[in-house]
Design an enzyme around this catalytic site. Structure first.
Site, mmCIF file in Angstrom:
data_model
loop_
_atom_site.group_PDB
_atom_site.id
_atom_site.type_symbol
_atom_site.label_atom_id
_atom_site.label_comp_id
_atom_site.label_asym_id
_atom_site.label_seq_id
_atom_site.Cartn_x
_atom_site.Cartn_y
_atom_site.Cartn_z
ATOM 1 C CD GLN A 92 11.685 -0.409 -53.637
ATOM 2 O OE1 GLN A 92 12.895 -0.987 -53.677
ATOM 3 N NE2 GLN A 92 11.015 -0.122 -54.436
ATOM 4 C CG HIS A 143 14.571 -0.476 -48.542
ATOM 5 N ND1 HIS A 143 15.435 0.204 -48.878
ATOM 6 C CD2 HIS A 143 14.066 -1.521 -49.546
ATOM 7 C CE1 HIS A 143 15.862 -0.262 -49.877
ATOM 8 N NE2 HIS A 143 15.064 -1.111 -50.300
ATOM 9 N NE ARG A 175 20.409 -2.680 -49.134
ATOM 10 C CZ ARG A 175 19.657 -3.104 -49.841
ATOM 11 N NH1 ARG A 175 19.659 -4.605 -50.343
ATOM 12 N NH2 ARG A 175 18.588 -2.757 -50.495
ATOM 13 C CG ASP A 212 9.626 -7.169 -48.869
ATOM 14 O OD1 ASP A 212 10.307 -7.797 -49.441
ATOM 15 O OD2 ASP A 212 10.164 -6.779 -47.854
ATOM 16 C CB CYS A 233 11.004 -3.493 -52.558
ATOM 17 S SG CYS A 233 10.917 -5.222 -51.539
ATOM 18 N NE ARG A 279 15.423 2.024 -54.759
ATOM 19 C CZ ARG A 279 16.151 1.118 -53.983
ATOM 20 N NH1 ARG A 279 15.594 -0.352 -54.126
ATOM 21 N NH2 ARG A 279 16.976 1.397 -53.290
#
Ligand code: CP
Ligand code: NVA
Length: 304
Positions: free
Chosen positions: A135, A132, A105, A220, A260, A288
């Site tokens: 996700q 991402h 990340r 988001d 998310c 996840r």
């Protein structure tokens, strides 16, 4: 040694492979719920490089490895030589001798790509400024598990043309859904990605238009990690883009609300929506774990 497969963006996998991972995630979740012990990654180790904060990604990857019989090592730039300027290329070559997979990340997608080019083990993008992809696997699992195939469904992305939006754009063609993005004119998604997605996506500046008859409404944060100083300016531009009960009422009556997380209540989403009946955000977060288990198994062991 054969070149390893990486997961740096959704389009690193074919449509068939992506659908396999979703189905496998659903199976692995059922096995986990039954308390079945399944350890396909016994003695295997995942290296986890985090240059940005995380709750869900860190805990889900670490738990996935532990439940699979292996282990995970958390690597922060504060404590590694990467943070003191050791080249990414050198770090990739060294870690490849010690761990079986690396999850990263960070800010730049190029850093993850450089790492992957120099690694001899699979590399997973666990969020960059650009994408991402992990996700998206959890989001699609959440829909498919409840409703069946996502093919032909309408997804409304409301808000920033950011990393999450980019991964939705990349996913649209491969999963066969239609993505309607509503963003402020100055915060549109990457033009090249939009062009490549062809008629699987539409970009507009009207949240109501995007949300109408949608099967999923998703959003988001207005300022992503690394954009904290733009928060005030962004809050103004994004104000008309809040997902609230009025906007949700335009979507299909059984539409799901997704996010998310982490979320900012009364900014990008009203409390009435995120804490309301149509919200599936907790299930999404929980998935996840299962979708990343399917991803790790696919990369390290192959199809089952
Ligand atoms: N959604 C997500 O990636 O959450 P974290 O930042 O907590 O990992
Ligand atoms: N767009 C957000 C996603 C967090 C999971 C960010 O990059 O901060």
């Amino acid at each position: 040694m054969a070149t390893p497969r990486h997961f740096l963006t959704i389009s690193d996998f074919s449509s068939e492979e992506l659908n396999y991972i979703i189905e496998r995630a659903i199976q692995l979740k059922a096995m986990h719920r039954k308390g079945e012990i399944y350890e396909p990654l016994k003695n295997r180790v995942l290296g986890m490089i985090f240059e940005k904060s995380s709750t869900r990604t860190r805990v889900s990857f670490e738990s996935a490895m532990l439940q699979f019989g292996g282990g995970a090592i958390f690597l922060s730039p504060r404590d590694t030589q990467l943070g003191r300027g050791e080249p990414v290329e050198d770090t990739a070559k060294v870690l490849s001798q010690m761990v079986d997979c690396v999850m990263i990340r960070t800010f730049s997608q190029e850093m993850i790509e450089t790492f992957a080019e120099n690694a001899t083990v699979p590399v997973i993008n666990a969020l960059s400024d650009m994408y991402h992809p992990c996700q998206i696997l959890a989001d699609i699992q959440t829909y498919v598990e409840r409703r069946g195939s996502i093919e032909g469904k309408k997804i409304a992305w409301i808000g920033d043309g950011n990393n999450m939006c980019h991964s939705y754009i990349t996913a649209a063609k491969l999963f066969g859904f239609k993505l309607h993005v509503a963003c402020p004119p100055d915060y549109c998604p990457n033009e090249a990605l939009v062009v490549a997605a062809g008629d699987s996506i539409e970009v507009c500046h009207d949240p109501a238009q995007a949300a109408t008859d949608a099967d999923i409404v998703t959003t988001d944060v207005w300022a992503s990690m690394g954009q904290e100083e733009e928060q005030k300016k962004r809050a103004q531009a994004f104000e008309p883009y809040q997902v609230n009960s009025l906007l949700m009422s335009l979507a299909k009556s059984d539409a799901m609300f997704m996010h998310c997380l982490p979320a900012h209540r009364e900014e990008e989403v009203s409390a009435s929506v995120i804490d309301g009946e149509q919200s599936v955000v907790w299930e999404q977060a929980g998935n996840r774990l299962h979708s990343q288990k399917a991803l790790l198994e696919f990369l390290l062991v192959g199809k089952q």
